[in-house]
Design a protein around this motif. Structure first.
Motif, PDB file in Angstrom:
ATOM      1  N   GLU A 294     -30.749   8.643 -26.925  1.00 23.09           N
ATOM      2  CA  GLU A 294     -30.072   8.177 -28.126  1.00 23.09           C
ATOM      3  C   GLU A 294     -30.955   8.506 -29.333  1.00 23.09           C
ATOM      4  O   GLU A 294     -30.468   8.707 -30.423  1.00 23.09           O
ATOM      5  CB  GLU A 294     -29.831   6.660 -28.072  1.00 23.09           C
ATOM      6  N   LYS A 295     -32.277   8.564 -29.096  1.00 26.06           N
ATOM      7  CA  LYS A 295     -33.243   8.788 -30.176  1.00 26.06           C
ATOM      8  C   LYS A 295     -33.816  10.198 -30.206  1.00 26.06           C
ATOM      9  O   LYS A 295     -34.225  10.667 -31.254  1.00 26.06           O
ATOM     10  CB  LYS A 295     -34.400   7.792 -30.039  1.00 26.06           C
ATOM     11  N   ARG A 296     -33.922  10.837 -29.057  1.00 28.36           N
ATOM     12  CA  ARG A 296     -34.565  12.145 -28.968  1.00 28.36           C
ATOM     13  C   ARG A 296     -33.732  13.097 -28.123  1.00 28.36           C
ATOM     14  O   ARG A 296     -32.981  12.681 -27.260  1.00 28.36           O
ATOM     15  CB  ARG A 296     -35.938  12.019 -28.319  1.00 28.36           C
ATOM     16  N   ASP A 297     -33.932  14.400 -28.342  1.00 26.42           N
ATOM     17  CA  ASP A 297     -33.319  15.411 -27.499  1.00 26.42           C
ATOM     18  C   ASP A 297     -34.063  15.481 -26.173  1.00 26.42           C
ATOM     19  O   ASP A 297     -35.243  15.136 -26.084  1.00 26.42           O
ATOM     20  CB  ASP A 297     -33.382  16.783 -28.183  1.00 26.42           C
ATOM     21  N   VAL A 298     -33.396  15.981 -25.164  1.00 24.12           N
ATOM     22  CA  VAL A 298     -34.009  16.178 -23.855  1.00 24.12           C
ATOM     23  C   VAL A 298     -34.959  17.371 -23.957  1.00 24.12           C
ATOM     24  O   VAL A 298     -34.543  18.456 -24.380  1.00 24.12           O
ATOM     25  CB  VAL A 298     -32.939  16.471 -22.777  1.00 24.12           C
ATOM     26  N   PRO A 299     -36.236  17.202 -23.578  1.00 24.69           N
ATOM     27  CA  PRO A 299     -37.145  18.355 -23.577  1.00 24.69           C
ATOM     28  C   PRO A 299     -36.621  19.454 -22.642  1.00 24.69           C
ATOM     29  O   PRO A 299     -36.093  19.160 -21.563  1.00 24.69           O
ATOM     30  CB  PRO A 299     -38.463  17.775 -23.063  1.00 24.69           C
ATOM     31  N   GLU A 300     -36.762  20.690 -23.048  1.00 24.48           N
ATOM     32  CA  GLU A 300     -36.201  21.816 -22.296  1.00 24.48           C
ATOM     33  C   GLU A 300     -36.712  21.869 -20.854  1.00 24.48           C
ATOM     34  O   GLU A 300     -35.928  22.120 -19.925  1.00 24.48           O
ATOM     35  CB  GLU A 300     -36.484  23.137 -23.015  1.00 24.48           C
ATOM     36  N   SER A 301     -37.996  21.626 -20.628  1.00 23.23           N
ATOM     37  CA  SER A 301     -38.542  21.670 -19.260  1.00 23.23           C
ATOM     38  C   SER A 301     -37.919  20.589 -18.383  1.00 23.23           C
ATOM     39  O   SER A 301     -37.635  20.809 -17.199  1.00 23.23           O
ATOM     40  CB  SER A 301     -40.056  21.490 -19.272  1.00 23.23           C
ATOM     41  N   GLN A 302     -37.719  19.429 -18.954  1.00 20.13           N
ATOM     42  CA  GLN A 302     -37.096  18.331 -18.212  1.00 20.13           C
ATOM     43  C   GLN A 302     -35.625  18.671 -17.921  1.00 20.13           C
ATOM     44  O   GLN A 302     -35.131  18.443 -16.812  1.00 20.13           O
ATOM     45  CB  GLN A 302     -37.216  17.038 -19.020  1.00 20.13           C
ATOM     46  N   TYR A 303     -34.953  19.217 -18.902  1.00 20.25           N
ATOM     47  CA  TYR A 303     -33.556  19.615 -18.736  1.00 20.25           C
ATOM     48  C   TYR A 303     -33.421  20.658 -17.625  1.00 20.25           C
ATOM     49  O   TYR A 303     -32.540  20.561 -16.763  1.00 20.25           O
ATOM     50  CB  TYR A 303     -33.005  20.164 -20.059  1.00 20.25           C
ATOM     51  N   GLN A 304     -34.287  21.677 -17.638  1.00 15.93           N
ATOM     52  CA  GLN A 304     -34.215  22.728 -16.612  1.00 15.93           C
ATOM     53  C   GLN A 304     -34.489  22.163 -15.218  1.00 15.93           C
ATOM     54  O   GLN A 304     -33.873  22.601 -14.238  1.00 15.93           O
ATOM     55  CB  GLN A 304     -35.174  23.872 -16.945  1.00 15.93           C
TER      56      GLN A 304
END
Length: 172
Positions: free
Chosen positions: A114-124
């Motif tokens: 709700e406050k931050r975007d998902v970090p790309e490494s975590q998303y992958q």
């Protein structure tokens, strides 16, 4: 007998009654969550689950998998405890969704989307894990949802900044 031994013994007996191969093959859904906090690990999630659901007979995290954000678990690290190891039902949805708790694999990303975007490494890491689970258990992309997009649930989880449309494209 303590609750953990009781539930484990009961689950193993149930699995034997259903046949060894059919117990883990029951998975039909994957539900994505966020922890809602900036940091976390298995011990924290277990503590929070115990506070929120003190009568749950399973002393474990409510999810089958957790993916770290570098604050408690390494960035993109996939962790799990004995709920996943023994293919036990989840505790990640409300009582409105007992069927999806029993038939659904819960995956929690550490973070507050709700406050931050998902970090790309975590998303992958999430995409890789979800695809692997979909293949292993023959779960169609239509049966993968965010917690708040699951029928009967009323929450923003996994957060308004979680890229759900992109995620659905990436796992299709």
């Amino acid at each position: 007998m303590n609750r953990r031994k009781f539930i484990l013994a009961s689950s193993l007996l149930a699995a034997a009654g259903l046949g060894v191969w059919s117990w883990p093959r029951r998975w039909r859904y994957i539900v994505i969550h966020h922890s809602g906090g900036a940091s976390g690990d298995l011990a924290l999630l277990q503590r929070v689950h115990r506070e929120r659901q003190p009568n749950d007979p399973i002393h474990a995290i409510p999810y089958h998998y957790v993916i770290g954000n570098g604050h408690g678990l390494a960035m993109g690290e996939v962790a799990s405890d004995w709920r996943q190891e023994y293919d036990l039902w989840g505790g990640h949805l409300t009582l409105h969704n007992l069927t999806r708790n029993f038939l659904g694999i819960g995956v929690c990303l550490i973070g507050d989307f709700e406050k931050r975007d998902v970090p790309e490494s975590q998303y992958q890491a999430l995409v890789r894990l979800t695809r692997a689970l979909m293949t292993r258990y023959d779960i169609p992309a239509a049966n993968v949802s965010g917690h708040g997009m699951t029928p009967g649930e009323s929450t923003q989880c996994p957060g308004s900044r979680f890229p759900m449309a992109r995620f659905q494209r990436d796992i299709a």
